[in-house]
Design a protein around this motif. Structure first.
Motif, short mmCIF file in Angstrom:
data_model
loop_
_atom_site.label_atom_id
_atom_site.label_comp_id
_atom_site.label_asym_id
_atom_site.label_seq_id
_atom_site.Cartn_x
_atom_site.Cartn_y
_atom_site.Cartn_z
N PRO A 187 -4.33 -4.43 11.51
CA PRO A 187 -5.02 -5.35 12.43
C PRO A 187 -5.74 -6.50 11.73
CG PRO A 187 -5.52 -3.05 12.94
CD PRO A 187 -4.86 -3.07 11.60
N VAL A 188 -6.04 -6.32 10.44
CA VAL A 188 -6.81 -7.31 9.70
C VAL A 188 -5.92 -8.39 9.10
CG1 VAL A 188 -8.57 -7.59 7.87
CG2 VAL A 188 -8.42 -5.45 9.16
N LEU A 193 -12.09 -0.84 4.30
CA LEU A 193 -10.83 -1.46 3.86
C LEU A 193 -10.69 -2.84 4.48
CD1 LEU A 193 -8.31 1.53 4.16
CD2 LEU A 193 -8.99 0.39 2.04
N GLY A 194 -10.92 -2.92 5.80
CA GLY A 194 -10.77 -4.18 6.49
C GLY A 194 -11.74 -5.23 5.99
N VAL A 242 0.85 -1.19 0.00
CA VAL A 242 0.00 0.00 0.00
C VAL A 242 0.89 1.24 0.00
CG1 VAL A 242 -1.95 -1.14 1.09
CG2 VAL A 242 -0.23 -0.03 2.53
N GLU A 243 0.42 2.27 -0.69
CA GLU A 243 1.25 3.46 -0.90
C GLU A 243 1.44 4.29 0.36
OE1 GLU A 243 1.09 7.59 -3.54
OE2 GLU A 243 -0.11 5.87 -4.17
N ASN A 244 0.36 4.46 1.15
CA ASN A 244 0.38 5.44 2.23
C ASN A 244 0.31 4.81 3.62
OD1 ASN A 244 0.43 7.46 0.27
ND2 ASN A 244 -1.81 7.55 0.18
N LYS A 245 0.82 5.55 4.60
CA LYS A 245 0.90 5.05 5.98
C LYS A 245 -0.48 4.86 6.61
CE LYS A 245 4.18 6.88 8.32
NZ LYS A 245 4.99 7.85 9.09
N THR A 246 -1.42 5.75 6.30
CA THR A 246 -2.75 5.65 6.89
C THR A 246 -3.42 4.34 6.50
OG1 THR A 246 -2.99 8.06 6.82
CG2 THR A 246 -5.01 6.76 7.06
N THR A 247 -3.31 3.98 5.24
CA THR A 247 -3.91 2.73 4.76
C THR A 247 -3.21 1.53 5.38
OG1 THR A 247 -4.42 3.85 2.68
CG2 THR A 247 -4.55 1.44 2.69
N TYR A 248 -1.89 1.62 5.51
CA TYR A 248 -1.13 0.53 6.14
C TYR A 248 -1.62 0.30 7.58
CZ TYR A 248 2.85 -1.95 8.20
OH TYR A 248 3.63 -2.86 8.86
N GLN A 249 -1.77 1.39 8.32
CA GLN A 249 -2.20 1.28 9.72
C GLN A 249 -3.63 0.74 9.81
OE1 GLN A 249 -0.35 1.49 12.23
NE2 GLN A 249 1.44 2.68 11.62
N ALA A 250 -4.48 1.12 8.86
CA ALA A 250 -5.86 0.66 8.88
C ALA A 250 -5.96 -0.84 8.60
CB ALA A 250 -6.68 1.44 7.84
N LEU A 251 -5.09 -1.34 7.73
CA LEU A 251 -5.16 -2.75 7.33
C LEU A 251 -4.38 -3.67 8.27
CD1 LEU A 251 -4.83 -2.42 3.45
CD2 LEU A 251 -6.84 -3.14 4.73
#
Length: 342
Positions: A203-204, A326-327, A192-201
């Motif tokens: 836990p899943v 996303l999750g 994933v390109e961005n840190k926010t998306t990385y952090q969101a995904l």
């Protein structure tokens, strides 16, 4: 002499005047007789053909005021040169690629190839992998040559890159592991390109079929992906990579460049989730990469409207898809069925 022939081969016109030839063959304190001898040598080789209507000089030896350049003769001479060097160099050095390149590229590479030949003759192919700067020093005496001065491209041209056991020097991959799937014969990896998306995904990840979640950190991933095999040394597995980035020119260019390093598929369910929403407006100053957009659309036909969207100054940031959505997408989608996998 080779440089002079290269300049003749690149000459934009078929005809060349004696004055222009004099400039190409100029040497400090060169006499007329020396210049004429070189031109007559090229006449004998039929590389330069005198234009009789232009007349001859009155001096001895006499040479024409104007010549026609036969560039095919220069190419023949270049091929002969390649053949001679092919016989002289260490057998691991392959010059085949140069037959489809111009003579000036080979001329620029030749000093380095000679140094590499000396190294291989003295030490043979390396047995141990070392960082790029260390190998650069060993080969040509310049620690920046491989990474910053075209050394990698040259080693690829002579078919030595994979044989030289070079560890690329780039930022390490930032990734999380799913310990439940790291030993699967078929493994999936999401970048994933961005840190926010990385952090969101993050836990899943344990709830998916994916072995890793990789933070691309923008365009840094284009270099850091080279570290994957070193950081994740499970060579027997069949690895499939997916990428999810911003739907803008920059994001598609990152995917395109990354896909040039190793096959990386668009993470279609995530992108489709973006395209279902209202786009943002304002991204009009990014570099146009038409090929990147075309390749992306070819890989994801449902995104065929993206070119129109981008031309209108619209875009989708990854963050337009909320964490919960996303999750759910990652957890529920049958990733192993995408693109015929599984």
């Amino acid at each position: 002499m080779e440089d002079q022939l290269n300049r003749l081969a690149r000459w934009s016109k078929v005809m060349i005047s004696l004055e222009e030839l004099s400039a190409i063959f100029y040497k400090k304190d060169q006499t007329y007789e020396e210049l004429a001898a070189r031109i007559l040598e090229l006449e004998n080789e039929q590389i330069l053909q005198p234009v009789k209507a232009a007349g001859q000089t009155m001096r001895t030896p006499s040479i024409a005021h104007r010549y026609r350049i036969d560039k095919s003769k220069i190419q023949d001479d270049f091929y002969g040169q390649l053949h001679r060097y092919n016989e002289q160099f260490h057998p691991a050095i392959r010059l085949d690629r140069y037959y489809s390149l111009t003579a000036d590229i080979f001329s620029g590479d030749l000093p380095f190839i000679k140094q590499i030949h000396t190294y291989l003759t003295n030490y043979g192919l390396p047995k141990d992998a070392v960082p790029a700067p260390e190998r650069s020093v060993e080969l040509v005496g310049d620690e920046k040559w491989i990474d910053e001065s075209g050394g990698r491209a040259l080693l690829e041209r002579i078919a030595l890159w994979d044989l030289m056991k070079i560890i690329p020097v780039s930022d390490p991959l930032m990734m999380a592991f799913n310990v439940q799937s790291v030993h699967n014969p078929g493994q999936f990896h999401l970048i994933v390109e961005n840190k926010t998306t990385y952090q969101a995904l993050l836990p899943v990840l344990p709830e998916t079929v994916f072995s890793t979640l990789i933070y691309g950190c923008g365009n840094k991933i284009v270099k850091s992906i080279e570290q994957f095999d070193w950081q994740y040394p499970i060579g027997t597995a069949n690895h499939t990579f997916y990428y999810f980035g911003d739907v803008d020119r920059s994001g598609l260019t990152i995917w395109h460049l990354l896909n040039g390093k190793r096959t990386v598929l668009p993470a279609i369910p995530f992108y489709e989730a973006c395209l279902c929403k209202e786009p943002f407006q304002g991204e009009t100053n990014q570099r146009r990469d038409i090929e990147a957009v075309q390749r992306f659309v070819a890989a994801m036909p449902s995104a065929k409207s993206i070119q129109t969207l981008l031309d209108g100054g619209f875009y989708y940031p990854q963050e337009i898809v909320k964490s919960a959505e996303l999750g759910k997408i990652w957890r529920d989608w049958s990733w192993n069925l995408i693109n015929g996998k599984g």
